[in-house]
Write a protein that holds these residues in place. Sequence first.
Motif, PDB file in Angstrom:
ATOM      1  N   GLY A 149       0.835  -1.199   0.000  1.00  0.00           N
ATOM      2  CA  GLY A 149       0.000   0.000   0.000  1.00  0.00           C
ATOM      3  C   GLY A 149       0.864   1.240   0.000  1.00  0.00           C
ATOM      4  N   THR A 150       0.256   2.386   0.301  1.00  0.00           N
ATOM      5  CA  THR A 150       1.004   3.637   0.369  1.00  0.00           C
ATOM      6  C   THR A 150       0.661   4.380   1.656  1.00  0.00           C
ATOM      7  OG1 THR A 150      -0.726   4.639  -0.986  1.00  0.00           O
ATOM      8  CG2 THR A 150       1.303   4.041  -2.109  1.00  0.00           C
ATOM      9  N   ALA A 151       1.653   5.098   2.161  1.00  0.00           N
ATOM     10  CA  ALA A 151       1.452   5.858   3.395  1.00  0.00           C
ATOM     11  C   ALA A 151       0.591   7.083   3.101  1.00  0.00           C
ATOM     12  CB  ALA A 151       2.803   6.291   3.952  1.00  0.00           C
ATOM     13  N   ASP A 152      -0.259   7.439   4.072  1.00  0.00           N
ATOM     14  CA  ASP A 152      -1.170   8.571   3.884  1.00  0.00           C
ATOM     15  C   ASP A 152      -1.427   9.207   5.254  1.00  0.00           C
ATOM     16  OD1 ASP A 152      -3.022  10.329   2.716  1.00  0.00           O
ATOM     17  OD2 ASP A 152      -3.771   8.767   1.381  1.00  0.00           O
ATOM     18  N   ASN A 153      -2.448   9.994   5.366  1.00  0.00           N
ATOM     19  CA  ASN A 153      -2.729  10.569   6.690  1.00  0.00           C
ATOM     20  C   ASN A 153      -4.120  10.189   7.164  1.00  0.00           C
ATOM     21  OD1 ASN A 153      -4.128  12.164   4.948  1.00  0.00           O
ATOM     22  ND2 ASN A 153      -3.679  14.095   5.985  1.00  0.00           N
ATOM     23  N   THR A 154      -4.412   8.912   7.104  1.00  0.00           N
ATOM     24  CA  THR A 154      -5.747   8.433   7.496  1.00  0.00           C
ATOM     25  C   THR A 154      -5.837   8.131   8.991  1.00  0.00           C
ATOM     26  OG1 THR A 154      -5.204   6.116   6.989  1.00  0.00           O
ATOM     27  CG2 THR A 154      -6.130   7.435   5.199  1.00  0.00           C
ATOM     28  N   ALA A 155      -4.719   8.233   9.723  1.00  0.00           N
ATOM     29  CA  ALA A 155      -4.766   7.965  11.164  1.00  0.00           C
ATOM     30  C   ALA A 155      -5.284   9.210  11.884  1.00  0.00           C
ATOM     31  CB  ALA A 155      -3.389   7.579  11.684  1.00  0.00           C
ATOM     32  N   GLU A 156      -6.538   9.153  12.325  1.00  0.00           N
ATOM     33  CA  GLU A 156      -7.166  10.290  13.014  1.00  0.00           C
ATOM     34  C   GLU A 156      -6.337  10.718  14.217  1.00  0.00           C
ATOM     35  OE1 GLU A 156     -10.235  11.911  12.682  1.00  0.00           O
ATOM     36  OE2 GLU A 156     -10.694  10.944  10.760  1.00  0.00           O
ATOM     37  N   GLY A 157      -5.696   9.769  14.849  1.00  0.00           N
ATOM     38  CA  GLY A 157      -4.939  10.062  16.059  1.00  0.00           C
ATOM     39  C   GLY A 157      -3.598  10.738  15.796  1.00  0.00           C
ATOM     40  N   GLU A 158      -3.195  10.821  14.515  1.00  0.00           N
ATOM     41  CA  GLU A 158      -1.903  11.436  14.183  1.00  0.00           C
ATOM     42  C   GLU A 158      -2.034  12.320  12.950  1.00  0.00           C
ATOM     43  OE1 GLU A 158       0.828   8.121  13.840  1.00  0.00           O
ATOM     44  OE2 GLU A 158       1.174   8.100  15.994  1.00  0.00           O
ATOM     45  N   LEU A 159      -3.197  12.952  12.819  1.00  0.00           N
ATOM     46  CA  LEU A 159      -3.484  13.753  11.623  1.00  0.00           C
ATOM     47  C   LEU A 159      -2.457  14.857  11.396  1.00  0.00           C
ATOM     48  CD1 LEU A 159      -7.334  14.411  11.282  1.00  0.00           C
ATOM     49  CD2 LEU A 159      -5.807  13.108   9.768  1.00  0.00           C
ATOM     50  N   LYS A 160      -2.017  15.482  12.484  1.00  0.00           N
ATOM     51  CA  LYS A 160      -1.126  16.637  12.348  1.00  0.00           C
ATOM     52  C   LYS A 160       0.263  16.263  11.852  1.00  0.00           C
ATOM     53  CE  LYS A 160      -3.321  19.938  15.431  1.00  0.00           C
ATOM     54  NZ  LYS A 160      -3.225  20.700  16.690  1.00  0.00           N
ATOM     55  N   MET A 161       0.552  14.960  11.801  1.00  0.00           N
ATOM     56  CA  MET A 161       1.873  14.533  11.339  1.00  0.00           C
ATOM     57  C   MET A 161       1.918  14.403   9.820  1.00  0.00           C
ATOM     58  SD  MET A 161       2.706  11.732  14.272  1.00  0.00           S
ATOM     59  CE  MET A 161       4.402  11.470  13.772  1.00  0.00           C
ATOM     60  N   GLY A 162       0.795  14.574   9.176  1.00  0.00           N
ATOM     61  CA  GLY A 162       0.774  14.456   7.716  1.00  0.00           C
ATOM     62  C   GLY A 162       0.881  13.011   7.265  1.00  0.00           C
ATOM     63  N   ALA A 163       1.154  12.826   5.971  1.00  0.00           N
ATOM     64  CA  ALA A 163       1.240  11.474   5.425  1.00  0.00           C
ATOM     65  C   ALA A 163       2.433  10.749   6.027  1.00  0.00           C
ATOM     66  CB  ALA A 163       1.374  11.531   3.909  1.00  0.00           C
TER      67      ALA A 163
END
Length: 187
Positions: A149-163
Amino acid sequence: MEIEKRNGFVEFVKKYGMFVVVGIVIFAVALTFTLMATIGKSVPAGNTNLNFKLPMNEASIIKDFSNSELQNNETLNQWEAHLYVDFASENADVFAVLGGTVASVENKYLDGYTITIKHANGFESIYSSLNENMLVKAGDKVDAGQKIGTADNTAEGELKMGAHLHFAMKLNNNFVDPNNYLDLQEK
Ligand SMILES: [Zn+2]
């Protein structure tokens, strides 16, 4: 003197030979069990012959594993243990660190799209904050280094960290420090 000694020894063997043999057998059996138990115990968590690959190419660790020291989570505005290693790279491709079978593909609360792969020897690897377009499904066999897969920013708990990739490893269902298994110095 010599002869007497030898006779003494022969007498001893005649009298006690059987006990000596039985004793040796018992000792050998006990030693075998002790060695087996020791070997079983001394396979430490970090010592395996498994050849782990890195989950991303040319990635930097933007947040490391910590189970005792709390780290600030800017997104959730709280201090917390981080049983994961967060990777970011210009190349967002995410790879299986070891061959195995995909155990689950899910959208997890706080962690976002997540792939869990089961490996040999009780190991699991967990890839979170992925883009929803994942390349494997539960039950798929994967090879070490296979793109999943590919890295993204779907982790609600770490949204501010970007992809990024929010990555963890478990051994026998317990989180372990990926630094002990992956050659993260070469990132
Ligand atoms: Zn993380």
